[in-house]
Write a protein that holds these residues in place. Structure first.
Motif, mmCIF file in Angstrom:
data_model
loop_
_atom_site.group_PDB
_atom_site.id
_atom_site.type_symbol
_atom_site.label_atom_id
_atom_site.label_comp_id
_atom_site.label_asym_id
_atom_site.label_seq_id
_atom_site.Cartn_x
_atom_site.Cartn_y
_atom_site.Cartn_z
ATOM 1 N N GLN A 30 3.400 7.137 1.088
ATOM 2 C CA GLN A 30 2.519 6.099 1.098
ATOM 3 C C GLN A 30 1.362 5.824 0.393
ATOM 4 O O GLN A 30 0.527 5.074 -0.113
ATOM 5 C CB GLN A 30 2.466 4.846 2.525
ATOM 6 C CG GLN A 30 3.016 5.093 3.542
ATOM 7 C CD GLN A 30 3.176 4.477 4.928
ATOM 8 O OE1 GLN A 30 2.413 5.023 5.183
ATOM 9 N NE2 GLN A 30 4.680 4.227 5.499
ATOM 10 N N TRP A 31 -0.007 6.897 0.890
ATOM 11 C CA TRP A 31 -0.839 7.057 0.025
ATOM 12 C C TRP A 31 -0.440 7.109 -2.139
ATOM 13 O O TRP A 31 -1.360 6.501 -2.376
ATOM 14 C CB TRP A 31 -1.280 8.285 -0.289
ATOM 15 C CG TRP A 31 -2.535 8.892 -0.443
ATOM 16 C CD1 TRP A 31 -4.181 8.593 -0.772
ATOM 17 C CD2 TRP A 31 -2.210 9.638 -2.084
ATOM 18 N NE1 TRP A 31 -4.733 8.252 -1.859
ATOM 19 C CE2 TRP A 31 -4.049 9.656 -2.546
ATOM 20 C CE3 TRP A 31 -1.002 10.611 -2.234
ATOM 21 C CZ2 TRP A 31 -3.982 10.719 -3.608
ATOM 22 C CZ3 TRP A 31 -1.708 10.829 -3.597
ATOM 23 C CH2 TRP A 31 -2.478 11.003 -3.423
ATOM 24 N N SER A 32 0.529 7.749 -1.450
ATOM 25 C CA SER A 32 0.405 7.346 -3.663
ATOM 26 C C SER A 32 1.119 6.225 -4.397
ATOM 27 O O SER A 32 0.726 5.969 -5.082
ATOM 28 C CB SER A 32 1.395 8.150 -3.854
ATOM 29 O OG SER A 32 2.298 8.419 -5.011
ATOM 30 N N LEU A 33 1.733 5.562 -3.030
ATOM 31 C CA LEU A 33 2.410 4.098 -3.600
ATOM 32 C C LEU A 33 1.510 3.116 -3.112
ATOM 33 O O LEU A 33 1.190 2.392 -4.133
ATOM 34 C CB LEU A 33 3.239 3.592 -2.701
ATOM 35 C CG LEU A 33 4.705 4.443 -2.752
ATOM 36 C CD1 LEU A 33 5.375 4.146 -1.247
ATOM 37 C CD2 LEU A 33 5.408 3.512 -4.079
ATOM 38 N N SER A 34 -0.373 3.635 -2.837
ATOM 39 C CA SER A 34 -1.683 2.687 -3.198
ATOM 40 C C SER A 34 -2.328 2.814 -4.030
ATOM 41 O O SER A 34 -2.759 1.781 -4.460
ATOM 42 C CB SER A 34 -2.081 2.890 -1.447
ATOM 43 O OG SER A 34 -2.662 3.997 -1.407
ATOM 44 N N LEU A 35 -1.628 3.762 -4.745
ATOM 45 C CA LEU A 35 -2.614 4.224 -6.133
ATOM 46 C C LEU A 35 -1.647 4.188 -7.334
ATOM 47 O O LEU A 35 -2.176 3.404 -8.313
ATOM 48 C CB LEU A 35 -3.456 6.138 -5.937
ATOM 49 C CG LEU A 35 -3.753 6.112 -4.732
ATOM 50 C CD1 LEU A 35 -4.245 7.468 -4.866
ATOM 51 C CD2 LEU A 35 -5.354 5.709 -4.972
ATOM 52 N N PHE A 36 -0.776 4.070 -6.938
ATOM 53 C CA PHE A 36 0.285 4.463 -8.882
ATOM 54 C C PHE A 36 1.829 3.661 -7.992
ATOM 55 O O PHE A 36 2.428 3.463 -7.227
ATOM 56 C CB PHE A 36 0.735 5.933 -8.898
ATOM 57 C CG PHE A 36 0.153 6.977 -9.043
ATOM 58 C CD1 PHE A 36 -0.792 6.790 -9.559
ATOM 59 C CD2 PHE A 36 -1.089 8.084 -7.918
ATOM 60 C CE1 PHE A 36 -1.735 7.811 -10.181
ATOM 61 C CE2 PHE A 36 -1.369 8.736 -7.937
ATOM 62 C CZ PHE A 36 -2.406 8.720 -8.862
ATOM 63 N N SER A 37 2.435 3.053 -8.996
ATOM 64 C CA SER A 37 3.667 2.883 -9.201
ATOM 65 C C SER A 37 4.929 3.222 -7.837
ATOM 66 O O SER A 37 4.089 4.617 -7.603
ATOM 67 C CB SER A 37 4.028 1.827 -10.425
ATOM 68 O OG SER A 37 5.109 3.921 -10.979
ATOM 69 N N GLY A 38 5.637 2.597 -7.821
ATOM 70 C CA GLY A 38 6.674 3.358 -7.272
ATOM 71 C C GLY A 38 7.720 4.511 -7.993
ATOM 72 O O GLY A 38 8.069 5.844 -7.757
ATOM 73 N N ARG A 39 7.904 4.116 -8.977
ATOM 74 C CA ARG A 39 8.436 5.307 -9.833
ATOM 75 C C ARG A 39 8.033 6.636 -10.200
ATOM 76 O O ARG A 39 7.914 7.679 -10.330
ATOM 77 C CB ARG A 39 8.371 3.954 -11.125
ATOM 78 C CG ARG A 39 9.395 5.219 -12.499
ATOM 79 C CD ARG A 39 9.616 3.969 -13.695
ATOM 80 N NE ARG A 39 10.733 5.098 -14.663
ATOM 81 C CZ ARG A 39 10.546 4.573 -16.112
ATOM 82 N NH1 ARG A 39 10.114 3.563 -16.459
ATOM 83 N NH2 ARG A 39 11.547 5.561 -16.323
ATOM 84 N N TYR A 40 6.549 6.258 -10.510
ATOM 85 C CA TYR A 40 5.140 7.080 -10.995
ATOM 86 C C TYR A 40 5.847 8.092 -9.790
ATOM 87 O O TYR A 40 5.850 9.887 -10.046
ATOM 88 C CB TYR A 40 4.314 7.010 -10.907
ATOM 89 C CG TYR A 40 3.322 7.640 -11.415
ATOM 90 C CD1 TYR A 40 2.798 8.350 -12.723
ATOM 91 C CD2 TYR A 40 2.295 8.881 -9.827
ATOM 92 C CE1 TYR A 40 1.519 8.853 -12.958
ATOM 93 C CE2 TYR A 40 1.281 9.039 -9.899
ATOM 94 C CZ TYR A 40 0.788 9.926 -11.436
ATOM 95 O OH TYR A 40 -0.497 10.486 -11.298
ATOM 96 N N SER A 41 5.960 7.519 -8.454
ATOM 97 C CA SER A 41 5.230 8.478 -7.031
ATOM 98 C C SER A 41 6.342 9.178 -6.842
ATOM 99 O O SER A 41 7.109 9.880 -6.311
ATOM 100 C CB SER A 41 4.689 7.367 -5.500
ATOM 101 O OG SER A 41 3.879 6.729 -5.797
#
Length: 158
Positions: free
Chosen positions: A66-77
């Motif tokens: 969730q933290w990653s998705l708050s900063l980056f796109s779903g594909r990136y994460s």
């Protein structure tokens, strides 16, 4: 409302302990609670210990995602998480939940640090690591190569 009658019937106020060997009647028995954190002590026995060296904090992989998705796109994460897994890393698993432990002295699990590092890699470094992993077909030394190449630190995977 609870009605309490006095005197208390002592025959009904007891705790049962099952032992694996014989104790003479009326002998003193010591109960050890094991090497567990305060959450387990509170749940099992109703008390906690200050400065318990076995206390840990668990951080679910879902929270990191969730933290990653708050900063980056779903594909990136998803790509960064996939790379971390292809490098042979995983968190602790219990009851279908993957998590990371942080010890009572604040030391995070190394797998969490590596995942966070991979999540924050610059794109060119990520692609280089991904390409290295894809072409060599194994993860031996890939993350160590990137880390040492960047001059940050050397990592040995156990």
């Amino acid at each position: 409302m609870v009605k309490i009658q006095f005197p208390i019937d002592l025959k009904r106020c007891f705790s049962q302990t099952v032992c694996s060997f014989f104790f003479p009647i009326f002998s003193q028995v010591f109960n050890t609670y094991g090497l567990v954190g305060n959450a387990a002590l509170l749940h099992r026995y109703g008390f906690t210990e200050p400065d318990n060296p076995f206390d840990i904090v668990n951080i679910d992989l879902e929270l990191v995602s969730q933290w990653s998705l708050s900063l980056f796109s779903g594909r990136y994460s998803r790509a960064k998480l996939s790379l971390w897994r292809r490098l042979g890393y995983s968190g602790c698993v219990s009851e279908n939940t993957e998590y990371f432990e942080i010890s009572s002295d604040g030391e995070p699990q190394i797998e969490l640090l590596i995942l966070l590092y991979i999540m924050l890699l610059p794109e060119d470094t990520y692609h280089k690591l991904d390409l290295t992993l894809s072409t060599k077909g194994n993860s031996n030394g890939s993350i160590g190569m990137i880390l040492s190449e960047k001059g940050k630190f050397m990592l040995e995977k156990a």
